[in-house]
Write an enzyme that holds these catalytic residues in place. Sequence first.
Site, PDB file in Angstrom:
ATOM      1  CG  HIS A 181      39.480  47.151  24.191  1.00 43.78           C
ATOM      2  ND1 HIS A 181      38.838  46.070  24.932  1.00 43.78           N
ATOM      3  CD2 HIS A 181      40.094  46.597  23.120  1.00 43.78           C
ATOM      4  CE1 HIS A 181      39.162  45.072  24.553  1.00 43.78           C
ATOM      5  NE2 HIS A 181      39.996  45.226  23.439  1.00 43.78           N
ATOM      6  CG  ASP A 233      41.203  44.747  19.352  1.00 38.34           C
ATOM      7  OD1 ASP A 233      41.140  45.135  20.541  1.00 38.34           O
ATOM      8  OD2 ASP A 233      40.803  43.612  19.018  1.00 38.34           O
ATOM      9  CG  HIS A 249      36.243  43.898  21.463  1.00 41.36           C
ATOM     10  ND1 HIS A 249      36.684  44.768  20.702  1.00 41.36           N
ATOM     11  CD2 HIS A 249      37.237  43.333  22.170  1.00 41.36           C
ATOM     12  CE1 HIS A 249      37.911  44.787  20.227  1.00 41.36           C
ATOM     13  NE2 HIS A 249      38.227  43.825  21.419  1.00 41.36           N
ATOM     14  NE  ARG A 304      37.295  34.063  27.708  1.00 49.36           N
ATOM     15  CZ  ARG A 304      37.461  34.911  27.177  1.00 49.36           C
ATOM     16  NH1 ARG A 304      37.788  35.979  27.815  1.00 49.36           N
ATOM     17  NH2 ARG A 304      37.085  35.119  25.734  1.00 49.36           N
TER      18      ARG A 304
END
Length: 348
Positions: free
Chosen positions: A230, A232, A286, A296
Amino acid sequence: MGTVSGAYKDVPMRLKHVIPLDFESTKVVPESHIWPETENFPLSDRVLPSDDDEKSKSWIPVIDLMAPNVVELIGHACETWGIFHLTNHGIPSSLIHDVESQARRLFSLPTEQKLKALRSAGGATGYGAARMVPFLTKYLWHEGFLIAGSPVEHASVLWPHDHKTFCDVMETYQKMMNSLAHQLLLLMLKWLEVSEDELNWKLSMSQDALLLNSFPACPDPKSTIGLAPHTDSLLITILHQSQEGLQIFRNGFGWVTVSPIEGALVVNFGNLMDILSNGKFSGILHRAFVNQIRHRISVAYFCYPPIDSQVAPFAKSKCPIYSSLTVKEYLEIRAKHMEDALSVIRIK
Ligand code: OGA
Ligand code: NI
């Protein structure tokens, strides 16, 4: 009311895009979360990080905010990479550590507890799946908690007697990040040779949101994905990650891992910056992968102009490629078209 099959069989249709999987009790990756190898994952890229990724550390620019030539460094990184590591940013490492540990505390709560703070289908703040989920064919190995405005209401549901530390830490972080974003925006404007007065809003009025991301340890990390590819949506994103997981798509290279650098934050842009800079600073594609051993956590800070302000390519852009619109109009387009938002407002 309809329901969906598999892992979500008991979840009402209207909530299936909001409720994350109950990762705690999931020992095998369910069909709903298995991504086909062809989709977004060229086979050759389906490798988990190896020593080769050491290279990526030196590829992606690392910029010292206090460097005398910081304007050139940032301008160049913005134009050629669209992403960089930022050191000497002034955010105390103890605060970053506290934010991560409070986020971990939140995501470690039992699922039923987290669901009490579920964000409403159209709402902003709260616990839930990523906004991109309704646009995907498969689900994500991810859960998030978005803070837009004060987290008090949701946090007091999660911890009726003990939400103060969480709220204080998040509010302090958000305030410090707001001033860091302000500084970065000024440096970018300087590089673009645009004065602050040309913006249709006062930088000090910029709005923001904080997204706590959780990627639980996954029994078969190669079969699924944490966040699908995607860009941002807003102006600027400042990410804290202390474990590997973020990857960017670099033309000619494919997916490159953005390995965390101790003490550094990762800066990239959203679609609104693409519009303002008339495509000069464009948002990089990304995604986030997951791993088998560790849970994580990442923390994304997003900054954007006040909702009623107009965004348009700066006046100096000779040939504007985007039409002018308010942030509110943009957000509506993004909510409807997600990754295709920019092509909707591109002047044909
Ligand atoms: C995001 C994002 C990457 C990560 O929150 O938009 O891209 O590594 N996060 O968590
Ligand atoms: Ni992102």
